[in-house]
Enzyme design. Structure first.
Site, short mmCIF file in Angstrom:
data_model
loop_
_atom_site.label_atom_id
_atom_site.label_comp_id
_atom_site.label_asym_id
_atom_site.label_seq_id
_atom_site.Cartn_x
_atom_site.Cartn_y
_atom_site.Cartn_z
N LYS A 186 0.86 -1.18 0.00
CA LYS A 186 0.00 0.00 0.00
C LYS A 186 0.90 1.23 0.00
O LYS A 186 1.68 1.44 0.93
CB LYS A 186 -0.86 -0.02 1.27
CG LYS A 186 -2.06 0.87 1.21
CD LYS A 186 -2.97 0.55 2.38
CE LYS A 186 -3.95 1.67 2.61
NZ LYS A 186 -3.35 2.88 3.18
N GLU A 187 0.81 2.01 -1.05
CA GLU A 187 1.70 3.17 -1.17
C GLU A 187 1.29 4.25 -0.20
O GLU A 187 0.14 4.34 0.17
CB GLU A 187 1.62 3.73 -2.60
CG GLU A 187 2.06 2.76 -3.67
CD GLU A 187 3.55 2.48 -3.64
OE1 GLU A 187 4.28 3.26 -3.00
OE2 GLU A 187 3.97 1.48 -4.24
#
Ligand code: GTP
Ligand code: MG
Length: 842
Positions: free
Chosen positions: A122-123
């Site tokens: 998850k950026e």
């Protein structure tokens, strides 16, 4: 649906898009709650053209509803040159955490999804959309803004565009090429902007790592359809952009195994991560078709607790105090265990720092204690320290603000919308122990209200610590949410303008700040005092469960929505039995707070106090407006503020000048010279304001004559400003030149050594008439100085005196641990002499 090896394609059906836009249009600010949702439309000019695009935004909490015309998070439409309505930009469908909604419960995920599963970290940068219009214009925007209208997201979109240009240059292509290509594919390129020089996120990106990380290509359709990862990678390569890492899995059981395993440490590929996004296909029911679908896996407890343990362990190995807010009892116990292990097993600490034995140490502790991590979390939950998502009461909203930011407006709007509690510090009627009374009132309101707003500026850490400590004493499981009106010093002029305009327009409609009947100068001076003393929240050092950043310069309506959205995301349990408000509900709540609310009583701030007024109760809006709570303030005497005592006299210096002198002095120094200054800077321990103390009240008895003269001067100046129609409690009593000679420090404290040159004339009444007397400004401290900062909060600025005493006796050098540098260029600043009163707080 296209086979996963080939690029999906579908052209836009303009009729369908037209219907979508109509349906969204029909829900603009919609009133009805049942099954309804409200939509916000914003129109943006397209830079370099005379065209516009429309952004469509729904409230975050509405995405869980069924039968929405689209679930796109980030949607822009426009009119083509031949007059058709077209989707310009399409984000991903809103996706949820595992277990958050029915469809993401594992048994449903297992039953209704199919691989291949693409798992990516998850950026945590900010999302950027890139798409092409029909005239080859490249549109680069953030979720809800194109960056062309001077709003908050502006910088994101603009920074994104700059990066697009940079990346394209590396492959010799133009923005028009990219625009044409994307429109031909009928797709939106989705990327993460990761650039620390622009905005810092949890993970650090070096300059080489910075840039746009492409993670998706979505078809511009109302329903969600997106490219498989390998084709996204290929596209990123062709256009010179960065790729994201992802892991492929075919079997959902393996997916879960993998995620559960990474969750053990929260660390993947050597980096701490918040969680993963899983891309796959899902069907709505057994016999429905498969469509593209995402969900996420956020790392939660007990792993967040383990991560905290690891960080604290590293801190104690480094000899620093461990900092932690959550799971405090068990963390303390763990750390005691860890310390003992480090003593008993030499070499263990070193290994730990090399990332060996982290899990073992934790497991040894759990074994010795005979519990599992899950047991601990369960136990905490039973004691009311549970997971934030199960919290349904005992939340205190603590504004961090200055005057006129809109605290009361938002506090009242929340009362109106949810029936929560709200109490204003200005309504505390006692003279003594005001902070305590304020905290006690908040605590007692928590008995009947799940959430209470502690309406006070709380602009200094001291005030925040006080409310947190005092409320926690009576309500041990209270959680504190900072409603943080961000005050960047660089933005002060904008904040000044916004808050002054509001306060002056408010006139007398306030308990204490009555801009209608007081001189503007006085009001502005009070406001300036708050701005001047403002200390930003330090998330590491203050015990907030959640910090909601809002902008003091935007409309309260906008801030209200951010506050509700964040509360809803973090404490869904608070809203379990409630319908979430629509846009129209929020409009009405703000409108009520701004126009119908009147304070219960007023206080005159003037010293004589002979014209306090208490308006009759008539004409007031009911408070709280939903009428299910008793009005508390009736039949009590208003409190009249008496003049606060003098705390000290000082020469105040210009903060920016001092900061730039410090910067210039340390800029070109060797690291061993600038080290302490950098440490103070990084730990935000540089003073917010700089002054030379002339005398503190504590030393008045030894210097009574000088103290009396300063007081006399102060009183005289106060009468003068009063007779000019305004009144200031901290008027300037004279000017004084401050010559900055050198900077002296050790590892605890840093200060300037200065020389003073300034005087004033006092008018005295003697028996034979009036006379004048000269007073030279001087300090009663042995060495005149300006404290720059202290290494931690337990070190008080007055320790500068001890440092300078040692410096006078023994000088600087390695033997004494004292360092000094000369301030170059004969810096002589004009300072403002003032008496500083004891703080009472509004
Ligand atoms: P103090 O109690 O004085 O510290 O201020 P506060 O932070 O509680 O601010 P308050 O909510 O009283 O807002 C200040 C004034 O601005 C009030 O008159 C509000 O009605 C008005 N106000 C608040 N929000 C907005 C807004 O979004 N737009 C406009 N135009 N006025 C606003
Ligand atoms: Mg207020």
């Amino acid at each position: 649906m296209a086979h996963r090896d080939t690029a999906p394609y579908a052209s836009q059906n303009h009729h369908e898009v037209q219907m979508l836009v109509q349906s969204l249009e029909a829900h603009k600010g919609k009133k009805s709650k049942a099954g309804g949702f409200s939509v916000k439309k914003s129109t943006f000019p397209v830079a370099g053209t005379n065209r516009t695009v429309d952004s469509w935004k729904m409230n975050d909490w509405d995405y869980k509803k069924l039968n929405l015309p689209t679930y796109a998070r980030g949607l822009f439409t426009y009119k083509t040159l031949d007059g058709k309505t077209e989707i310009a930009v399409r984000g991903y469908d809103k996706f949820f955490n595992h277990g958050e909604v029915r469809k993401t419960e594992w048994r449903n995920v297992e039953k209704l999804t199919r691989g291949p599963y693409e798992l990516s970290v998850k950026e945590n940068g900010c999302i950027i959309f890139i798409a092409g219009l029909d005239d080859d214009t490249l549109l680069v925007c953030s979720k809800h803004s194109t960056g062309t209208r001077g709003d908050v997201e502006l910088s994101h979109a603009v920074a994104g565009e700059r990066w697009v240009e940079k990346h394209l240059a590396t492959v010799g292509k133009t923005k028009a090429d990219l625009a044409r290509k994307l429109r031909e594919m009928n797709a939106t390129l989705v990327a993460e902007l990761c650039d620390d020089s622009f905005e810092e996120h949890v993970l650090a990106y070096t300059p080489e790592q910075a840039g746009l990380y492409v993670h998706g290509l979505n078809l511009n359709l109302p329903e969600f359809a997106t490219y498989p990862g390998h084709l996204v990678d290929k596209f990123a390569d062709e256009w010179g952009m960065k790729k994201v890492m992802y892991v492929m899995e075919d079997d959902i059981h393996k997916v879960r195994e993998f995620l559960d395993k990474v969750a053990e440490t929260g660390n993947y590929n050597g980096r701490d991560t918040e969680g993963f996004v899983i891309r796959c296909q899902a069907k709505e029911t057994e016999d429905a078709p498969f469509v593209d679908w995402f969900f996420k896996y956020k790392f939660e407890e007990p792993y967040l607790m383990y991560r905290q343990w690891r960080e604290c362990t590293r801190a104690i190995i480094a000899g620093k105090p461990p900092k932690y807010k959550k799971h405090s009892a068990i963390t303390k116990e763990y750390l005691d265990f860890a310390r003992r292990q480090f003593i008993e097993q030499p070499g263990l600490a070193k290994q730990y720092n090399l990332n060996h034995g982290i899990i073992k140490l934790r497991d040894d502790f759990l074994k010795a204690r005979g519990t599992t991590g899950a047991d601990i979390i369960r136990q905490e939950m039973e004691n009311g320290e549970g997971d934030a998502k199960d919290v349904s009461r005992n939340i205190v909203i603590v504004p961090v603000a200055t005057i006129g930011c809109g605290k009361t407006t938002i506090g009242l709007a929340l009362v109106k919308l949810f029936g929560w509690g709200h109490f204003q510090n200005d309504n505390v009627k006692t003279k003594k122990g005001r902070p305590q009374v304020f905290a006690d009132t908040i605590s007692s309101l928590l008995i009947t209200n799940p959430v209470v707003t502690a309406d006070r500026n709380n602009h200094q850490k001291r005030e925040r610590d006080q409310i947190i400590n005092d409320v926690s004493r009576t309500v041990p499981d209270a959680r504190f949410v900072a409603m943080n009106y961000v005050h960047d010093r660089a933005n002060y002029d904008n904040i000044r303008k916004a808050t002054r305009d509001r306060v002056l327009a408010r006139g007398d409609n306030h308990q204490t700040i009555q801009a209608g009947s007081k001189g503007q100068d006085e009001i502005i001076e009070i406001m300036e005092g708050f701005m001047h003393r403002f200390q930003p929240v330090d998330p590491q050092d203050e015990h907030f469960d959640l910090i909601i950043d809002i902008d003091p310069t935007v409309e309260s309506r906008e801030n209200l929505e951010v506050v509700i959205e964040q509360l809803h995301n973090n404490y869904p349990g608070l809203f379990k039995d409630q319908d979430m408000p629509t846009d129209a509900d929020m409009d009405a709540a703000i409108d009520w707070a701004m126009n119908d609310y009147k304070p219960d009583f007023k206080i005159d701030l003037s010293r004589s106090g002979n014209n306090r007024n208490q308006p009759p109760n008539q004409g007031q809006s009911q408070w709280p407006p939903n009428g299910n709570k008793k009005q508390k303030q009736n039949n009590q005497e208003p409190f009249a503020k008496k003049q606060p005592k003098m705390e000290y006299f000082s020469v105040r210096l210009n903060t920016q000048r001092i900061n730039s002198i410090l910067d210039a002095t340390f800029r070109d120094q060797k690291p061993e010279v600038s080290r302490m200054f950098r440490t103070l800077q990084q730990s935000r321990r540089i003073q917010n304001e700089f002054h030379v103390t002339l005398m503190h009240r504590a030393s008045a008895p030894q210097n009574q004559a000088y103290w009396d003269k300063l007081i006399h001067l102060h009183d005289g100046c106060m009468h003068q400003t009063e007779s000019k129609g305004s009144k200031s409690w901290e008027p300037e009593i004279g000017k004084c030149h401050v010559h900055l000679e050198r900077i002296v420090w050790d590892d605890r404290i840093m200060c300037f050594v200065v020389r003073l040159d300034g005087s004033a004339t006092i008018h005295v009444e003697a028996e034979g008439g009036t006379g004048t007397e000269h007073i030279q400004f001087e300090t009663v401290n042995p060495v005149a100085h300006v404290t720059v900062g202290t290494a931690n909060q337990t070190i008080k600025p007055k320790e500068s005196n001890d440092l300078l005493q040692r410096w006078l006796n023994a000088g600087s050098g390695p033997e004494t641990g004292i360092q000094e540098v000369v301030v170059k260029g004969h810096v002589n600043l004009e300072g403002s002499c003032r008496g500083v009163l004891q703080r009472q707080g509004y």
